[in-house]
Each structure stands twice: as structure tokens, then as C-alpha cells.
Design a protein around this motif. Sequence first.
Motif, PDB file in Angstrom:
ATOM      1  N   THR A 430      -7.314 -68.313  50.655  1.00  0.00           N
ATOM      2  CA  THR A 430      -7.448 -69.374  51.653  1.00  0.00           C
ATOM      3  C   THR A 430      -8.381 -68.860  52.742  1.00  0.00           C
ATOM      4  O   THR A 430      -8.193 -67.752  53.257  1.00  0.00           O
ATOM      5  CB  THR A 430      -6.088 -69.733  52.261  1.00  0.00           C
ATOM      6  OG1 THR A 430      -5.242 -70.165  51.204  1.00  0.00           O
ATOM      7  CG2 THR A 430      -6.215 -70.850  53.286  1.00  0.00           C
ATOM      8  N   VAL A 431      -9.391 -69.651  53.062  1.00  0.00           N
ATOM      9  CA  VAL A 431     -10.395 -69.226  54.037  1.00  0.00           C
ATOM     10  C   VAL A 431     -10.529 -70.305  55.119  1.00  0.00           C
ATOM     11  O   VAL A 431     -10.608 -71.495  54.808  1.00  0.00           O
ATOM     12  CB  VAL A 431     -11.764 -69.009  53.343  1.00  0.00           C
ATOM     13  CG1 VAL A 431     -12.847 -68.712  54.368  1.00  0.00           C
ATOM     14  CG2 VAL A 431     -11.672 -67.893  52.323  1.00  0.00           C
ATOM     15  N   PHE A 432     -10.497 -69.872  56.379  1.00  0.00           N
ATOM     16  CA  PHE A 432     -10.743 -70.793  57.496  1.00  0.00           C
ATOM     17  C   PHE A 432     -12.144 -70.526  58.022  1.00  0.00           C
ATOM     18  O   PHE A 432     -12.536 -69.364  58.192  1.00  0.00           O
ATOM     19  CB  PHE A 432      -9.728 -70.557  58.621  1.00  0.00           C
ATOM     20  CG  PHE A 432      -8.310 -70.878  58.207  1.00  0.00           C
ATOM     21  CD1 PHE A 432      -7.822 -72.173  58.305  1.00  0.00           C
ATOM     22  CD2 PHE A 432      -7.468 -69.880  57.712  1.00  0.00           C
ATOM     23  CE1 PHE A 432      -6.516 -72.466  57.917  1.00  0.00           C
ATOM     24  CE2 PHE A 432      -6.172 -70.174  57.320  1.00  0.00           C
ATOM     25  CZ  PHE A 432      -5.689 -71.471  57.419  1.00  0.00           C
ATOM     26  N   VAL A 433     -12.888 -71.604  58.264  1.00  0.00           N
ATOM     27  CA  VAL A 433     -14.242 -71.464  58.823  1.00  0.00           C
ATOM     28  C   VAL A 433     -14.264 -72.232  60.139  1.00  0.00           C
ATOM     29  O   VAL A 433     -13.830 -73.388  60.202  1.00  0.00           O
ATOM     30  CB  VAL A 433     -15.313 -72.032  57.857  1.00  0.00           C
ATOM     31  CG1 VAL A 433     -16.715 -71.872  58.454  1.00  0.00           C
ATOM     32  CG2 VAL A 433     -15.236 -71.350  56.497  1.00  0.00           C
ATOM     33  N   ARG A 434     -14.731 -71.541  61.202  1.00  0.00           N
ATOM     34  CA  ARG A 434     -14.790 -72.172  62.525  1.00  0.00           C
ATOM     35  C   ARG A 434     -16.226 -72.191  63.021  1.00  0.00           C
ATOM     36  O   ARG A 434     -16.968 -71.229  62.790  1.00  0.00           O
ATOM     37  CB  ARG A 434     -13.966 -71.367  63.521  1.00  0.00           C
ATOM     38  CG  ARG A 434     -12.512 -71.675  63.453  1.00  0.00           C
ATOM     39  CD  ARG A 434     -11.760 -70.903  64.516  1.00  0.00           C
ATOM     40  NE  ARG A 434     -10.494 -70.490  63.935  1.00  0.00           N
ATOM     41  CZ  ARG A 434      -9.961 -69.300  64.066  1.00  0.00           C
ATOM     42  NH1 ARG A 434     -10.593 -68.369  64.738  1.00  0.00           N
ATOM     43  NH2 ARG A 434      -8.808 -69.025  63.507  1.00  0.00           N
ATOM     44  N   ALA A 435     -16.561 -73.272  63.720  1.00  0.00           N
ATOM     45  CA  ALA A 435     -17.908 -73.347  64.311  1.00  0.00           C
ATOM     46  C   ALA A 435     -17.805 -74.079  65.643  1.00  0.00           C
ATOM     47  O   ALA A 435     -16.983 -75.011  65.791  1.00  0.00           O
ATOM     48  CB  ALA A 435     -18.847 -74.098  63.375  1.00  0.00           C
TER      49      ALA A 435
END
Length: 472
Positions: A430-435
Motif C-alpha cells: 500500500t502506497v500513499f502519494v502526497r502532493a
Amino acid sequence: MLDKAAKSEVTLEQIYDESGSWHVNTGGETIHAKRMKGRFRKIKWMTMSVWLVFFLGPYLRWGDRQAVLFDIPARKFHIFGATIMPQDVWLLALVLLFFAISLAAVTSIAGRVFCGYFCFQTIWTDIFTWIEEKLEGNPAKRRKLDKAPWDFRKIRIKASKHLIWILIGMLTGISFMAWFTDAYQLWGNIFSLNLNGLEIAVLLAFTLGTYILAGFMREQTCFWLCPYARIQGVMYDSDTILPTYDVARGEPRGKLKKGQIDEGKGDCIDCNQCVAVCPTGVDIRQGQQEGCITCGLCLDACDSVMDKIGRPRGLIRYASLDEIQGKEQPPIYKRPRILIYAGIISFAAFGLIYGLSHLGSLDLKIIHARQPLYVQQSNGDIQNKYQLKILNKSDQDMTVSITLDGLKKYKTQGLKDRVLLPAGKLSSFTVFVRAPRSVLDKERTPLKFTVHSFEVYDDTAEYESMFYGPRT
Ligand code: SF4
Ligand code: SF4
């Protein structure tokens, strides 16, 4: 006209004597077909040799494993350097499409040449009857032996034949199994009597199946069991090239006596050689029949007779109905059904080439979390959640890096610099990507994930996904 006949080893009287009793078999008797040399007999031997691949192929090695191995328990097909997993099953569908349409195309062009020259049933039957001839003699002797009372000689000959047939059946079963397990290990297991229940069942089924189908049922398998024999008629048209008796040239047929020339007669001397050699008992002079497997052996027989009586070859020849009727035959590229077949075959071949050339050792799938599509953090950043599924198709553990492209100033959580993928296993992350919201100028931003292996294999897998944010 008879000079050649006089010089030949077999006289016309002998030909009539040995073939006079031949008639079309409707299933009530064993066909003992005569063997004759000729062009098509040679071609048949050559095409039969293709099956050596079936027997020898499993012993080829590729690196430290079998070159072609259908490893069902591990759900992997190894074909030389390529490994095909269940995810690549569409390749198998293309292979089936390629061969099915190729068969239809070949049948449309030249009838049942597959049956006559390549089919395992007719080839195994041919080998079985060849052994029968070596042990029991020519057809006349075989029929005589069949009718003779049982004595030591008959028991010895028949037992030898059946033993060899059973051994061939066993070898067929072992060769089949060898494609699905390590071939050398299989032989080790056989000699140490260490086969499991499934292997014993497969071996028994193939041994018995081969023995019965090729030894006893023979052409009756083609008549009654083979679905292809039933449907091949719909693939024929008037341009299909088939073994054809030239009625205009051959009729009226009539027996020819030495020294006698009857100008009113056709070229067929009613010697029945074409029937005597036919493995399915067909008399091709009666026209096209369901039993004809397009093997061409009657062409060889008739050509040899024509040589003997000094007439041109080709009374029976590969010809289309249109050709026999004197009509013009269109070139192959002008036949619509052939063009359609060619289109489908090309599509399947192109798909296969593309698929095999793009088969990597990595497979990447990404599922974007839908609920919610994104989360706005307390600092205003937008976060998306992804489920990464990475399959390591190789036989060795692999270390990979995972990178992202398409977003500016992003941060990730759940991604390590290097990820270890166990051999042959699916790994899930599971990967979270924030921008920052400021870098998002639209609601959906394309985002590409790349998995790169840089150790054992130099391989890459990519997946294009989306990064979602609020409406701008
Ligand atoms: S077609 Fe040829 S092989 Fe057949 S009976 Fe006539 S001459 Fe003999
Ligand atoms: S008729 Fe001729 S081509 Fe057809 S199966 Fe018999 S021998 Fe073969």
C-alpha cells in the motif's frame, strides 16, 4: 505400351491377383493396406518425423532447467527464455486461434492434408501397421495369419507385435508427461518405481489409448471419433485441391491383359491398387469421400501402374473440382475465404510476436483507492492511496526500485528505496502519494509508476494511473 510392364518386377497378372479381393471397408474388417514406394510416401515419412520433437523436445535444456516445461503445479509455462504465467493466458488464446485458423486455411486450400501427413492418429497407425508388416508380412500374409489356427508361431508373432505396440504406447505416455515435469527426473522415478497416482493414471491412459486407437480402431477413429473429419466438408470449395480421379481420362475402365490394347477404353485398368494402398479403405474412383485423409498414397500407387503400362502419370492427382472440369482456377490470393483466414492468422501471429517480445520477468498492477478518491491533509496537501501488486515471474528473488513520474514535489509513504520480491510470488504494497495542492492544475493528473529491477535481470514494468485532486 506394355514394354515398361514387361520390364517391371511385378506383372499385371500379379497386380490383379493380389488386389482382386479389395473393396471398401465399412468398419466390419481390419484394413491391411499395401505399402508402396512413391513421392507421397516419402513426403509422409518426412512430415511424420516432425513428431520426433514430441519425443525428444523435453530433453532440451535451457540454462539450468528444461527448455520447454509446462509446470502446472507452479502455474508457469517455460518456453526457452520466456516464462508465461496465468496473467499471460491471452497468449495461449492467440496460439489456439493461430492453429485453428491455420488448420481451416490449409483444409480450404488442400483438404485434409493435416490428417494425411501430420495427425497423430494416422501417424501412429502408420507406425503400428509398419511394425505389423515387418512381423506378419504383406497384406495377403496378414489376412492368412489372421485366419490361421493358433499355434506357437502365430502366438509368437502376435505377442511380439502387441508387446511392441504397448511399448510404443508407454513411450507416448512418458513423452507426454515429460513436457509437464523434469524429463530426466521422470525417467529416474520410472526406474525407481516412484511415480505418483496421477502419473500412473496418465501413463495407463496413454498406453491403453494409443494401443487401442492406433492398433485396433485405426481409420475407424477418423470415421467415428474425430470431430474435424465431420466438419472439414464445410471448409472445402470447388477450388480445394484434393486427391481426385480423372474420370474423363480413366473411364470406361477395364482390365488390361498383357499384349492387349483396347483403344475404346480409358486409362484405368481396374487394378485396384489405389484401393489396396488406401489406409482408410476408400476407392477414390467413386469420388470424394468422407474417409479420404488426403494422404496421396493412392496417387503413388496409380502412378506406378501408369509407369508400368506406359501411360502418363496423374490419372489420380491432387486437383480441384474446377480444374478437373476444365474451369479456370483463381489464384490463391483472390479467394475471399483464404484472405479472411490470412487476416486472422496474421492478427494472431502479430499478437503472439508482440506478446512474447514484451514478456518481462515483472508484472505490475495498480489499484487506485476509490473511496475516497483523495484526502485533503490538514496542511492542504492532497493524498491518494494506491495498492501495488508486483509479480516476480522469474525463478530468483529480485530487488527492485519503484519510481513515480508525472507529479511535482510529491512525497510517498510505504515505498522503500529497494524492495525484495520473492521468486515467482506476487507482492502487494500500500502506497500513499502526497502532493501540495498548488502543483495540481487539474482534477486528474496522470501518474506513471515504474518498477525497475537492476540486479539479476535488467527489466522494467510500468503502469499508468491517475492522481486525483479537488476541482480547480
Ligand atoms: S485408378 Fe489407377 S490404381 Fe486405381 S484401379 Fe485405376 S489404374 Fe489401378
Ligand atoms: S483415397 Fe487416396 S488420398 Fe484418400 S485416404 Fe485413400 S489413399 Fe489417401
